[in-house]
Design an enzyme around this catalytic site. Structure first.
Site, PDB file in Angstrom:
ATOM      1  N   TYR A   1      -7.961 -46.557  51.711  1.00  0.00           N
ATOM      2  CA  TYR A   1      -8.003 -46.329  50.401  1.00  0.00           C
ATOM      3  C   TYR A   1      -9.327 -45.592  50.010  1.00  0.00           C
ATOM      4  O   TYR A   1      -9.078 -44.797  48.891  1.00  0.00           O
ATOM      5  CB  TYR A   1      -8.122 -48.045  49.971  1.00  0.00           C
ATOM      6  CG  TYR A   1      -7.127 -48.679  50.244  1.00  0.00           C
ATOM      7  CD1 TYR A   1      -6.049 -48.843  49.341  1.00  0.00           C
ATOM      8  CD2 TYR A   1      -7.029 -49.664  51.341  1.00  0.00           C
ATOM      9  CE1 TYR A   1      -4.843 -49.495  49.678  1.00  0.00           C
ATOM     10  CE2 TYR A   1      -5.867 -50.454  51.680  1.00  0.00           C
ATOM     11  CZ  TYR A   1      -4.682 -50.260  50.672  1.00  0.00           C
ATOM     12  OH  TYR A   1      -3.725 -50.993  50.918  1.00  0.00           O
TER      13      TYR A   1
ATOM     14  N   ASN B   1       3.418 -48.858  43.214  1.00  0.00           N
ATOM     15  CA  ASN B   1       4.124 -47.750  43.336  1.00  0.00           C
ATOM     16  C   ASN B   1       5.488 -47.940  43.353  1.00  0.00           C
ATOM     17  O   ASN B   1       6.112 -48.762  44.255  1.00  0.00           O
ATOM     18  CB  ASN B   1       3.605 -47.498  44.701  1.00  0.00           C
ATOM     19  CG  ASN B   1       4.820 -46.101  45.476  1.00  0.00           C
ATOM     20  OD1 ASN B   1       5.261 -45.545  44.523  1.00  0.00           O
ATOM     21  ND2 ASN B   1       4.656 -46.054  46.723  1.00  0.00           N
TER      22      ASN B   1
ATOM     23  N   CYS C   1       3.060 -45.209  50.356  1.00  0.00           N
ATOM     24  CA  CYS C   1       1.972 -45.950  50.403  1.00  0.00           C
ATOM     25  C   CYS C   1       1.803 -46.773  51.600  1.00  0.00           C
ATOM     26  O   CYS C   1       0.679 -47.536  51.739  1.00  0.00           O
ATOM     27  CB  CYS C   1       2.035 -47.022  49.057  1.00  0.00           C
ATOM     28  SG  CYS C   1       3.567 -47.922  48.897  1.00  0.00           S
ATOM     29  N   HIS C   2       2.823 -46.925  52.253  1.00  0.00           N
ATOM     30  CA  HIS C   2       2.631 -47.908  53.555  1.00  0.00           C
ATOM     31  C   HIS C   2       1.582 -46.972  54.723  1.00  0.00           C
ATOM     32  O   HIS C   2       1.332 -47.516  55.763  1.00  0.00           O
ATOM     33  CB  HIS C   2       4.136 -47.776  54.473  1.00  0.00           C
ATOM     34  CG  HIS C   2       4.866 -46.495  54.829  1.00  0.00           C
ATOM     35  ND1 HIS C   2       5.401 -45.937  53.764  1.00  0.00           N
ATOM     36  CD2 HIS C   2       4.687 -45.766  55.907  1.00  0.00           C
ATOM     37  CE1 HIS C   2       5.879 -44.682  54.318  1.00  0.00           C
ATOM     38  NE2 HIS C   2       5.440 -44.712  55.612  1.00  0.00           N
TER      39      HIS C   2
ATOM     40  N   GLU D   1       7.385 -43.851  62.232  1.00  0.00           N
ATOM     41  CA  GLU D   1       6.703 -42.411  62.059  1.00  0.00           C
ATOM     42  C   GLU D   1       5.893 -42.145  63.520  1.00  0.00           C
ATOM     43  O   GLU D   1       6.041 -40.898  63.814  1.00  0.00           O
ATOM     44  CB  GLU D   1       5.898 -42.474  61.054  1.00  0.00           C
ATOM     45  CG  GLU D   1       6.639 -42.461  59.734  1.00  0.00           C
ATOM     46  CD  GLU D   1       5.782 -42.341  58.417  1.00  0.00           C
ATOM     47  OE1 GLU D   1       4.596 -42.140  58.331  1.00  0.00           O
ATOM     48  OE2 GLU D   1       6.442 -42.750  57.317  1.00  0.00           O
TER      49      GLU D   1
END
Length: 156
Positions: free
Chosen positions: A93, A116, A124-125, A151
């Site tokens: 953040y 979001n 945002c993950h 990912e």
């Protein structure tokens, strides 16, 4: 006029909402017509579902969809910064706050993440706590963990 479709994913159903020109929301849960039903979607909704399915199959790292999320100028700034986080990577953040020129706005960045409207597409993950620990996610930390794991496996 906005339309929506939903489809099943490895992290549960997702609903995609779009106007005639842009995707306005990707939400967890099922609402609207099933994506599989004939005539229930527009070309843009079909594209969005297709790109999200490619993402879950490990074949897509970036989305090419036109987006129009509703939000404040600050939220728009944060969401634009989120889209710059590379696939398979994370940012804190604090890093996002510094990137947008507001280094003390960590909590506000967290609230913008929470609001979001374009889950997964605006990633945002990929935002974690200062220590690297997984912190809040609208669909729950287990979903965030699954998305990051997907990912991680596909970015090698």
């Amino acid at each position: 006029m906005e339309r929506s479709v939903w489809f099943d994913t490895p992290v549960g159903p997702l609903t995609v909402v779009a106007s005639d020109r842009a995707v306005t929301a990707v939400r967890f849960g099922a609402a609207g017509e099933p994506a599989a039903s004939a005539g229930a979607s527009t070309p843009l909704l079909r594209q969005a579902v297709g790109e999200l399915r490619e993402y879950f199959a490990g074949m897509r790292r970036e989305f090419s969809l036109p987006l129009a999320p509703a939000g404040t100028p600050f939220q728009q700034q944060v969401w634009a910064a989120l889209r710059e986080i590379p696939y398979g990577r994370t940012r804190t953040y604090g890093q996002i706050a510094a990137q947008i020129g507001r280094p003390k706005a960590c909590r506000a960045v967290g609230m913008a993440n929470n609001r979001n409207p374009l889950a997964i597409v605006v990633p945002c993950h990929r935002v974690v706590g200062a220590s690297g620990a997984l912190t809040g996610y609208a669909a729950g930390l287990s979903v965030k963990e699954k998305l990051l794991a997907l990912e991680s496996v596909n970015s090698e």
